[in-house]
Structures are given as structure tokens and as C-alpha cells.
Design an enzyme around this catalytic site. Structure first.
Site, short mmCIF file in Angstrom:
data_model
loop_
_atom_site.label_atom_id
_atom_site.label_comp_id
_atom_site.label_asym_id
_atom_site.label_seq_id
_atom_site.Cartn_x
_atom_site.Cartn_y
_atom_site.Cartn_z
N HIS A 162 -2.05 11.78 3.89
CA HIS A 162 -3.36 11.78 3.24
C HIS A 162 -3.80 13.22 3.08
O HIS A 162 -3.47 14.07 3.93
CB HIS A 162 -4.41 11.10 4.12
CG HIS A 162 -4.14 9.66 4.37
ND1 HIS A 162 -3.58 9.20 5.53
CD2 HIS A 162 -4.37 8.57 3.62
CE1 HIS A 162 -3.46 7.90 5.47
NE2 HIS A 162 -3.93 7.48 4.32
N ASP A 184 -5.06 14.38 6.32
CA ASP A 184 -4.14 14.55 7.45
C ASP A 184 -3.80 16.04 7.58
O ASP A 184 -3.60 16.55 8.68
CB ASP A 184 -2.82 13.78 7.24
CG ASP A 184 -3.01 12.28 7.21
OD1 ASP A 184 -4.04 11.81 7.72
OD2 ASP A 184 -2.14 11.58 6.66
N GLU A 198 -0.83 0.22 -3.10
CA GLU A 198 -0.44 -0.45 -1.84
C GLU A 198 -1.40 -1.60 -1.59
O GLU A 198 -2.57 -1.40 -1.29
CB GLU A 198 -0.48 0.54 -0.68
CG GLU A 198 -0.13 -0.13 0.64
CD GLU A 198 0.01 0.84 1.79
OE1 GLU A 198 0.14 2.05 1.56
OE2 GLU A 198 -0.02 0.36 2.94
N GLU A 223 3.64 -3.36 1.83
CA GLU A 223 3.75 -3.14 3.28
C GLU A 223 3.96 -4.49 3.95
O GLU A 223 3.17 -5.43 3.75
CB GLU A 223 2.50 -2.45 3.83
CG GLU A 223 2.55 -2.38 5.35
CD GLU A 223 1.58 -1.39 5.97
OE1 GLU A 223 1.35 -0.31 5.39
OE2 GLU A 223 1.07 -1.72 7.05
N HIS A 273 1.07 -6.01 5.90
CA HIS A 273 -0.11 -6.42 5.14
C HIS A 273 0.02 -7.85 4.64
O HIS A 273 -0.91 -8.65 4.74
CB HIS A 273 -0.32 -5.47 3.95
CG HIS A 273 -0.79 -4.11 4.38
ND1 HIS A 273 -1.02 -3.09 3.48
CD2 HIS A 273 -1.07 -3.59 5.59
CE1 HIS A 273 -1.42 -2.01 4.14
NE2 HIS A 273 -1.45 -2.29 5.42
N ASP A 326 -4.55 -6.11 12.06
CA ASP A 326 -3.49 -5.22 11.59
C ASP A 326 -2.81 -4.56 12.79
O ASP A 326 -3.31 -3.61 13.37
CB ASP A 326 -4.14 -4.16 10.70
CG ASP A 326 -3.13 -3.34 9.93
OD1 ASP A 326 -1.93 -3.61 10.07
OD2 ASP A 326 -3.56 -2.44 9.21
#
Ligand code: GLT
Ligand code: MN
Length: 388
Positions: free
Chosen positions: A56, A59, A183, A219, A222, A257
Site C-alpha cells: 500500500h 506501508d 480484489e 483471494e 475472501h 477474516d
């Protein structure tokens, strides 16, 4: 780990920088291990022969970092990339942590919040381009609702599209070599999120101004949160030529999650994902998006176990694909006798329709054909468990 590493850079494994920067905090408890900085995360991954890292904007460059400090961080990251050989494979924008995005970023009611989100994504795209990332991910973490009456979902999708169209045009205008990747996720942190599955994302992409510029990174966790099938979730974008990245991990169905390591929950399902990717020659990066258990003192056993699991499963895929008994059973299943059909089903023509109308079928006889599903499934289980 005492064992010799099974993976090589050419395996094209990647990790989200955020996965190793995860310090073990959760909604109920504080961090349990030291917080790694972005550059330290990249260095640690590079030192372990990981091919790439995803990141990100924040990050690497926290919100509010002055431009000179940003450039210094980038220089440091580039130096680490040079010395360890790790590549920046995908960038993304954090459009979910700051409270400004509490009711969405691209789909916020407030045009100023939407504009800030698009501006932030533009800066993130610049950052990704500077580091050479060819994929830019859009995970709509806050694009969703708890109160549907308060946000028109049709309008929300329109706003999402406007933002994506704007950003596609920005990338083209800058001449960046970059594809976008949506995503999907069905819920968490919002009660319900737009673009819940790969299918939703594919349908949405088809409506963009530049559909060729966008793909999907499904993902596993997910889709599993919604209790759906991970293999099908990957297969759909793969078949559409839209699988531009993948987020590998594990998740018990219908729970919060969990982001567990690849193969940690359901090895058979993980095996079938690896089989799909290798049977169809998927050439993109395989990114792990999960985090170490909260009980870990550092993230490095976690990093190694994910790549090790993938490689062990890949070796099993070779065994599966060359197992004489399994191959024979699958051939019997898929090699049905189509003599007499000709090319009648290949494409519609009046001639073919007339031919089909004239054909004689005996459904009772057709139903007699044996389908060795128990034996096939059992053979797969045996191979997975290491039986001869
Ligand atoms: C966040 C999320 C992930 C997404 C990341 C990309 S951020 O950690 O849980 O699934 O891939 O924004
Ligand atoms: Mn992810």
C-alpha cells in the site's frame, strides 16, 4: 527452518508488505510483536528469496510524510531491491484505514472524499510506477454499506466506475505500463461490500471505459468467508483471461477474516488451486496475503511455511497428473464417446439445429454410464496423504 528452501525466485512468489508488518493486533487485543517498517519488511522478504512484494502507499510512505522524506524512503527501498533482488510486483492504495474513509472512498456520499480518494490513488499509482510495479490493486475495503437505505447501491457502483475510469485514463496519459486489478470481498470491514466476488468484479470491469486495462486478483479467504468455492473463484477470471494476480491464504468458511497461511485449513482445496494454476500455465505472481498467528514472535517462519506449502502442493500436483490410476479414471470420465455428434454442438447454424432436432437419444441408456467419483476423490485423498 533446517530444511533446504524448496522455492526459487523463478516461482514468482510475492507477499504483501503488510503481511509481515502485521504486528499481531486484533480488534480485541494489542500487538504481540514488534512493528516492522516498510523497508525492513521488504528487506526481510528479499533476504528469503521472495520474488516480489506488494504494498500500500502507506506501508512505505505514511500519510502526511513530507516529499523529501518520501523520496528518501523510496531511495532506501530501491537500494534494498537492488541488493536483495526483490521486485515491487503490485501497488495499491490504502483507502480504508483513515477515518475519512469511514463511509467509503470512491463510493462515499461526499464528493470531496471521493476526490481525495482518487487523488490518493493517483499518488499511489505514481509510487508504484516509480518502483516498477506492473499491477495496481483496488480492494474496496470501505466500499459497502451497513444501511442500504442510506446509500443507493446503483449510484455507488456508478461512482466506483467514475473513479476507475478516471484512474485508467490517468495511467494511459502518464504512459505507465500497468494493469489494474480488482480484489473482491463480500464483507468485513463493511457489513456488505460491493464487488463481492470475482464474478461481480468481472461484470463490473466489462462496463469500464478501458476493460482491457483491468483484471481480478481473487483471494481464497475472501470467497471462503461467504462459504463459496475457492477453485471456482479462481477459475472464472482465469478462463476470462483476467487473472492478473492472486491472493493465497486459508480461511475456515463463514467466519471473520482469518487470513491463515496457505494450506493451513483445507489442503485438498489448496492442492486444487495449485493444480488449476499449473495446469493452465498461470504466469503471474502468486502472492500470499495472510498473517502470522498472533502467537508468533516474528513473521519469518510464516513467510517460509507459505512458500514451502505451495511447493509441496506443486509436487503433489505432478503426482496427481501422472498417477496412472487417476489418469485412467479421469480419461474414462471425460473421454465420452461422441461418435455421431460431429460438430453439431460447436456452433449454431440452421443446418446444425436441424441435425440436432433429428438425433435420437436414449436418456435411460445415457444415464447408465458409470461415473467413478468416489474412487477418483479417494485416489486424490490418498495421493495427498502420501499413499503409494
Ligand atoms: C487488506 C485486505 C487484503 C487486501 C489488501 C489490499 S489490504 O489487508 O485484507 O485482502 O489484499 O489492499
Ligand atoms: Mn488480499
Amino acid at each position: 527452518m533446517a530444511r533446504k528452501a524448496l522455492w526459487k525466485r523463478s516461482d514468482k512468489f510475492a507477499f504483501g508488505a503488510w503481511t509481515v508488518m502485521n504486528a499481531g493486533g486484533d480488534p480485541f487485543g494489542e500487538a504481540t510483536r514488534p512493528q516492522l517498517s516498510g523497508p525492513d519488511a521488504v528487506r526481510g522478504l528479499g533476504e528469503r528469496d521472495v520474488y516480489g512484494f506488494e504494498f500500500h502507499d502507506n506501508d512505505l510512505v505514511p500519510i502526511g510524510t513530507p516529499p523529501r522524506r518520501r523520496d528518501a524512503i523510496l531511495r532506501e527501498v530501491r537500494k534494498i531491491m537492488g541488493s536483495t533482488g526483490i521486485k515491487a510486483t503490485a501497488g495499491t492504495t490504502n483507502l480504508f484505514s483513515h477515518r475519512v474513509f469511514k463511509d467509503g472512498a470512491f463510493t462515499s456520499h461526499d464528493p470531496k472524499v471521493r476526490a481525495y480518494a482518487v487523488q490518493k490513488a493517483m499518488a499511489g499509482i505514481d509510487l508504484a510506477a516509480e518502483l516498477g510495479a506492473g499491477v495496481y490493486i483496488f480492494w474496496g475495503g470501505r466500499e459497502g454499506a451497513e444501511v442500504d437505505v442510506a446509500k443507493d447501491p446503483v449510484e455507488a457502483l456508478k461512482r466506483f466506475r467514475e473513479a476507475m475510469n478516471f484512474l485508467c485514463a490517468y495511467v494511459l496519459d502518464q504512459g505507465y505500463k500497468m494493469v489494474f486489478s480488482i480484489e473482491p470481498k463480500p464483507n468485513e470491514p463493511r457489513s456488505d461490500m460491493y464487488l463481492a466476488t470475482a464474478g461481480h468484479a468481472l461484470a463490473f470491469i466489462a462496463t469500464l471505459d478501458h476493460p482491457d486495462m483491468a483484471g481480478v486478483n481473487p483471494e481464497l479467504a475472501h470467497v471462503k468467508m461467504a462459504g463459496l468455492n475457492v477453485v471456482h473463484e479462481v477459475a472464472q477470471p482465469l478462463e476470462a483471461g483476467k487473472l492478473v494476480d492472486i491472493h493465497l491464504n486459508a480461511q475456515k468458511p463463514l467466519r471473520f477474516d482469518q487470513d491463515m497461511s496457505f494450506g493451513a485449513d483445507n489442503p485438498k482445496e489448496a492442492l486444487l488451486v495449485v493444480k488449476l494454476l499449473s495446469d493452465y500455465g498461470y504466469a503471474g505472481t502468486k502472492a500470499f496475503d495472510c498473517h502470522p498467528y498472533r502467537t508468533e514472535a516474528d513473521p519469518w517462519d510464516f513467510v517460509e511455511r507459505n512458500m514451502t506449502a505451495y511447493k509441496l502442493l506443486e509436487a503433489k500436483v505432478d503426482r496427481v497428473n501422472s498417477d496412472a490410476r487417476l489418469v485412467a479414471m479421469l480419461e474414462e470420465l471425460t473421454g465420452a464417446d461422441d461418435a455421431g455428434l460431429g460438430d453439431v454442438l460447436l456452433s449454431y447454424s440452421r443446418k446444425n439445429a436441424a441435425k440436432l432436432r433429428g438425433m435420437k437419444f436414449d436418456p435411460a441408456k445415457l444415464a447408465e454410464r458409470r461415473l467413478l467419483y468416489e474412487r477418483i476423490d479417494q485416489r486424490l485423498t490418498e495421493i495427498l496423504l502420501g499413499a503409494e
